[in-house]
Design a protein around this motif. Structure first.
Motif, PDB file in Angstrom:
ATOM      1  N   CYS A 280      -9.099  -7.643   2.600  1.00 31.34           N
ATOM      2  CA  CYS A 280      -8.326  -6.730   1.751  1.00 31.34           C
ATOM      3  C   CYS A 280      -8.215  -7.327   0.354  1.00 31.34           C
ATOM      4  O   CYS A 280      -8.513  -8.501   0.145  1.00 31.34           O
ATOM      5  CB  CYS A 280      -6.948  -6.459   2.338  1.00 31.34           C
TER       6      CYS A 280
ATOM      7  N   CYS B  30      -2.986  -5.442  -2.010  1.00 33.40           N
ATOM      8  CA  CYS B  30      -2.639  -4.956  -0.663  1.00 33.40           C
ATOM      9  C   CYS B  30      -2.022  -6.078   0.165  1.00 33.40           C
ATOM     10  O   CYS B  30      -1.048  -5.865   0.891  1.00 33.40           O
ATOM     11  CB  CYS B  30      -3.860  -4.402   0.051  1.00 33.40           C
ATOM     12  N   TRP B  31      -2.578  -7.274   0.072  1.00 31.88           N
ATOM     13  CA  TRP B  31      -2.067  -8.423   0.820  1.00 31.88           C
ATOM     14  C   TRP B  31      -0.647  -8.768   0.374  1.00 31.88           C
ATOM     15  O   TRP B  31       0.255  -8.939   1.197  1.00 31.88           O
ATOM     16  CB  TRP B  31      -3.010  -9.610   0.645  1.00 31.88           C
TER      17      TRP B  31
ATOM     18  N   ARG C 124       1.545  -6.875  -1.138  1.00 29.00           N
ATOM     19  CA  ARG C 124       2.456  -5.789  -0.758  1.00 29.00           C
ATOM     20  C   ARG C 124       2.745  -5.802   0.743  1.00 29.00           C
ATOM     21  O   ARG C 124       3.856  -5.522   1.177  1.00 29.00           O
ATOM     22  CB  ARG C 124       1.876  -4.440  -1.167  1.00 29.00           C
TER      23      ARG C 124
ATOM     24  N   ASP D 223       7.088  -0.860  -1.937  1.00 25.96           N
ATOM     25  CA  ASP D 223       6.045  -1.288  -1.003  1.00 25.96           C
ATOM     26  C   ASP D 223       5.728  -0.189   0.013  1.00 25.96           C
ATOM     27  O   ASP D 223       4.568  -0.006   0.378  1.00 25.96           O
ATOM     28  CB  ASP D 223       6.451  -2.582  -0.313  1.00 25.96           C
TER      29      ASP D 223
ATOM     30  N   PHE E  31       1.814   2.098   0.300  1.00 25.21           N
ATOM     31  CA  PHE E  31       0.994   2.381   1.480  1.00 25.21           C
ATOM     32  C   PHE E  31       1.092   3.832   1.947  1.00 25.21           C
ATOM     33  O   PHE E  31       0.645   4.164   3.043  1.00 25.21           O
ATOM     34  CB  PHE E  31       1.367   1.432   2.625  1.00 25.21           C
TER      35      PHE E  31
ATOM     36  N   GLY F 173      -3.328   4.587   3.332  1.00 26.11           N
ATOM     37  CA  GLY F 173      -2.397   3.459   3.358  1.00 26.11           C
ATOM     38  C   GLY F 173      -1.894   3.165   4.759  1.00 26.11           C
ATOM     39  O   GLY F 173      -1.804   1.999   5.175  1.00 26.11           O
TER      40      GLY F 173
ATOM     41  N   PHE G 254      -4.637   1.539   6.755  1.00 26.78           N
ATOM     42  CA  PHE G 254      -4.739   0.123   6.388  1.00 26.78           C
ATOM     43  C   PHE G 254      -3.684  -0.699   7.134  1.00 26.78           C
ATOM     44  O   PHE G 254      -3.994  -1.736   7.718  1.00 26.78           O
ATOM     45  CB  PHE G 254      -4.586  -0.058   4.869  1.00 26.78           C
TER      46      PHE G 254
END
Length: 120
Positions: free
Chosen positions: A14, A18-19, A21, A91, A95, A100, A103
């Motif tokens: 990722c 993204c990581w 969050r 956050d 997503f 999102g 993921f």
């Protein structure tokens, strides 16, 4: 920068945002980080961070707790993508939408089944 999460069975990739969050979201849903273990042959004192990709170890119990917290958060993620600018999104909003949520489901599943992993 990409974050490559590598277990003995599989890999999850990722981007850094993204990581970051996902770490913040999991903390809001009860994950209490245990800190990572130092990368093999790391020459300096290790601070236990999750944000670099130095090969540090995300231990089994910590990964299970992290993945479970993300799974818990899924019910609260908005089903429709939030139209706010990225910097104004919470956050959960970050997503939002099917992509999102997909993921988070994938990351949660990876973490819960990984037995721990290294971050590269």
């Amino acid at each position: 920068m990409a974050m490559n999460l590598l277990s003995t069975q599989s890999e999850f990739v990722c981007n850094n945002e993204c990581w970051r969050r996902a770490l913040a979201l999991a903390a809001k849903y009860g994950w209490q980080n245990a800190g990572t273990s130092a990368p093999k042959n790391f020459p300096e004192a290790w601070d236990g961070n999750y944000l670099t990709n130095d090969g540090q170890k995300f231990d089994r119990e910590d990964a299970l707790s992290f993945g479970s917290a993300l799974k818990e958060a899924l019910d609260d993620v908005p089903p429709i993508e939030t139209p706010k600018p990225l910097e104004d999104q919470s956050d959960l909003e970050f997503f939002s939408g099917e992509d999102g949520k997909f993921f988070l489901r994938q990351l949660s599943g990876f973490c819960r089944s990984s037995g721990g992993f290294k971050i590269f």
